[in-house]
Enzyme design. Structure first.
Site, short mmCIF file in Angstrom:
data_model
loop_
_atom_site.label_atom_id
_atom_site.label_comp_id
_atom_site.label_asym_id
_atom_site.label_seq_id
_atom_site.Cartn_x
_atom_site.Cartn_y
_atom_site.Cartn_z
N PHE B 128 39.03 37.07 38.84
CA PHE B 128 39.08 37.99 39.97
C PHE B 128 38.93 39.42 39.44
O PHE B 128 39.58 39.80 38.47
CB PHE B 128 40.40 37.83 40.74
CG PHE B 128 40.42 38.63 42.01
CD1 PHE B 128 39.75 38.16 43.13
CD2 PHE B 128 41.04 39.86 42.07
CE1 PHE B 128 39.72 38.91 44.30
CE2 PHE B 128 41.02 40.61 43.23
CZ PHE B 128 40.36 40.14 44.35
N ASP B 199 47.62 34.42 36.20
CA ASP B 199 47.53 34.93 37.56
C ASP B 199 47.65 33.74 38.51
O ASP B 199 46.81 32.84 38.52
CB ASP B 199 46.19 35.66 37.75
CG ASP B 199 46.06 36.30 39.14
OD1 ASP B 199 46.77 35.87 40.08
OD2 ASP B 199 45.25 37.22 39.28
N TYR B 224 50.58 37.76 49.63
CA TYR B 224 50.01 37.71 50.98
C TYR B 224 49.06 36.55 51.23
O TYR B 224 48.44 36.50 52.28
CB TYR B 224 49.34 39.04 51.36
CG TYR B 224 48.30 39.59 50.39
CD1 TYR B 224 47.03 39.07 50.33
CD2 TYR B 224 48.60 40.66 49.57
CE1 TYR B 224 46.08 39.59 49.48
CE2 TYR B 224 47.66 41.20 48.71
CZ TYR B 224 46.40 40.66 48.66
OH TYR B 224 45.48 41.18 47.81
N LYS B 225 48.97 35.62 50.29
CA LYS B 225 48.11 34.45 50.50
C LYS B 225 48.97 33.27 50.98
O LYS B 225 49.44 33.27 52.10
CB LYS B 225 47.36 34.15 49.20
CG LYS B 225 46.43 35.31 48.76
CD LYS B 225 45.70 34.99 47.49
CE LYS B 225 44.88 36.17 46.99
NZ LYS B 225 43.75 36.51 47.89
N ARG B 372 34.02 30.27 51.42
CA ARG B 372 35.30 29.80 50.93
C ARG B 372 36.12 29.31 52.11
O ARG B 372 36.30 30.03 53.10
CB ARG B 372 36.02 30.98 50.29
CG ARG B 372 36.69 30.70 49.02
CD ARG B 372 37.23 31.98 48.38
NE ARG B 372 38.03 32.80 49.27
CZ ARG B 372 38.95 33.66 48.85
NH1 ARG B 372 39.19 33.81 47.56
NH2 ARG B 372 39.64 34.39 49.71
#
Lengths: 413, 413
Positions: B128, B199, B224-225, B372
């Site tokens: 990422f 991560d 926040y996922k 995705r």
């Protein structure tokens, strides 16, 4: 003046106060006198509703599309532009994000990138601790390249030399409320080629600030004091337009020129956006924006006038207590050098602040012996100041502070 | 199997789903199929009320006293301890605060402080972007002392050498959803004396994670996922107890052993608290805690079973579309290497994701050509997956994606 005449005079001042109507825009319990808005600002009544809308509508309904649809992604810049109006900065020179401490790191390392041939970060020893701690962290990581140096408050200007890359100073001192002359010190620093990072945590929303008028380089500050942004609100960072080529070390994706292109190499945004790092804290920003919007409705010159008048009144009413109970004024009385708070030293300062709570006055204590009284003109009147000192006198006269439970210091903020 | 038999079978699976009851704990509009919970998790119904309480009662009424009275000051540690239960960590090894990017910086510099004789931070080139950007920022600031190195995904393990101070890897890849073997890679890194920062942004709440079982050093991740902490929620940092003497560069006052003693020199807290920096973001933390609490009610093994079953079903239903419309599976089908998302490549990926919104399906797009689909077992059923693919087929069959307004790419998240 008789007591009655004095009371009438105070009531008349409150009645004539052009800022008095702001009081009803805040949630504050009846009876409470809150003198700690310089630590955590009071709750604007509009905040709850705004947050409820962000949660239910923007997050709950809009979900991921709200990054564009509800302008979440541009909130740091939008709110920064609003804060700029309070601080004499231009649009595109301030961004709201991260904590004050993290922004200190960004501003210091950005300044260092513009003065890489120099080694010293200078500050005063009695600066707010996190400012100095962040300097010490940079020194430790630099492997000897950067030196964090602190000197006595009055020695700062003389310590400016051609070794100094950047000076970190707080404009309004967190304990004493003493105000530094931003323009003069910035000029003096520039004469030796140093940059300055101003910490405006106790300035923004409390005194008029003119960053560009002072030719300031960088500034940072806190969102949860006079900006009334809520506990742990996002902070902000100012970088003068001429310094937008500086390199903040915290090169997160929201500082990238094209964050959603998912490129492999960091290419910083051209403008103030490069001083962002991670994903913006949307809930905190929403609450901060309400506080800033409210403050923008007030005239800053009017606010400063009232702040000083509240301070004068406080000092006047405290004079007999200084004689009778051993308080010592720890703020400068002179207007030009006094922020929006008044501080006193007292050996039993901690206990007195605790006891005051029983009398529904919230002030705060700063080690080792400072009582700090924040004067927030948007939600404090002249009568409040008089009543606060009267309650403080009752605490002292009855020795209400002398209770066993006040003798052990908790971790107070 | 006939269509009817298939439909009955899907309905039966939803009816028998032990996690189905969680769906009503989230606010999700009827008709919407939300396949982007890996970008921004859905809103737990309890969040609004919790935030309203924090604002009205804790801030509005409690004001500054809520730092102790409402346990604001210990929220980062308390929530960290809860996240630890999801990730196979012990109490006192995780703290919630700051953004993911800032925590990457802390974890990397802390690891570097333990391997100061080494120079390389290693990662994969397709990690990422913010992970790699933060490495590059550290390199730029280090004055040649630290080197940020990225290699092809399959070359990571071979690139581990005695020059490598720290390896930064994402356990579940943000695009493909490919899962790395945390235990094996950590073991291999330790064999050459390197440390690893994991991560977990796409792992936490999505797949079972056993940090201490893998002998992990450091980890960071996003709130926040799958944790459903809200837009820009605070992130978290894990440091194994044996690494608590490491020095994070971001030495803010909340990482100090005695933050409220206002001491002049930085003396880091003994435990995980030293990985805090500035004042904790109270509102964001409150919302994060609701999401974490909700997740802790679910059985993680059950959640993983359902996640894989949803993915299998999705892949099965997509097979005809791959043949007819040119999608290519970009995820690994094998269970052990697949996270809680399925990705497809398609040349018109961006336009298709836009058009899907008109059919009330939210997925997301990652440049240059990846669609995705996030599969969040707490609020997604088997019928949803079938229906989502059916709608995608309609988009393709009608060429609904081929509209001028979809041809220009906006900054999507």
């Amino acid at each position: 003046m008789t007591d009655t005449m004095f009371a009438n005079d105070v009531a008349a001042r409150d009645a004539a106060d052009p800022l008095a109507h702001f009081r009803e825009r805040f949630h504050l319990r009846d009876g409470l006198i809150y003198l700690d808005g310089n630590s955590l600002g009071a709750l604007p009544k509009a905040t709850g509703e705004r947050l409820a809308r962000v949660v239910a509508d923007e997050w709950g309904e809009g979900l991921i599309t709200s990054w564009l649809g509800a302008s979440w992604s541009t909130a740091p810049r939008r709110i920064g532009d609003k804060i700029a109006r309070l601080l004499g900065a231009n649009p595109g020179e301030i961004v709201a994000s991260d904590s004050t401490s993290v922004n200190i790191f960004k501003a210091l390392t950005a300044a260092l990138s513009l003065r890489h041939e120099r080694s010293v970060i200078l500050s005063e020893a009695t600066n707010f601790p996190t400012d100095v701690y962040m300097m010490q962290g940079i020194e430790a990581f630099s492997g000897g390249r950067v030196k964090a140096m602190t000197v006595a408050p009055d020695a700062v200007v003389d310590a400016l030399s051609e070794d100094v890359a950047v000076l970190l100073l707080t404009q309004v001192h967190y304990k004493s409320g003493r105000v530094r002359d931003m323009a003069a010190i910035t000029r003096r620093a520039h004469e030796v080629g140093a940059l300055v990072v101003w910490d405006l945590s106790h300035s923004a929303g409390a005194i008029p600030v003119d960053l560009n008028g002072a030719n300031a380089d960088f500034a940072i500050g806190c969102g949860y004091k006079y900006l009334n942004g809520g506990p742990g609100a996002p902070a902000y960072l100012f970088a003068a337009a001429r310094h937008h080529a500086a390199t903040p070390v915290l090169s997160g994706w929201f500082g990238h020129a094209r964050p959603f292109a998912f490129e492999e190499d960091y290419d910083p945004a051209a403008g103030i956006e490069r001083f962002q790092c991670g994903t913006p804290p949307v809930l905190g920003l929403a609450a901060l924006e309400v506080g800033v919007d409210l403050l923008l409705e007030a005239d800053m010159a009017e606010l400063r006038r009232k702040s000083l008048a509240l301070g004068d009144l406080f000092i006047e009413r405290m004079a007999p207590l200084c004689d009778a109970y051993g308080f010592t004024l720890a703020s400068v009385a002179e207007h030009a050098a006094r922020g929006s708070q008044v501080a006193y030293a007292h050996p039993q300062g901690y206990q007195i602040v605790q006891a005051l709570k029983e009398f529904d006055v919230i002030a705060d204590f700063r080690a080792p012996d400072i009582l700090r009284f924040g004067l927030t003109p948007l939600y404090l009147g002249y009568g409040d100041v008089v009543e606060a000192v009267a309650r403080l006198e009752r605490v002292c006269a009855t020795r209400a502070w002398d209770k066993p439970q006040y003798h052990e210091r908790a971790a107070v903020t």
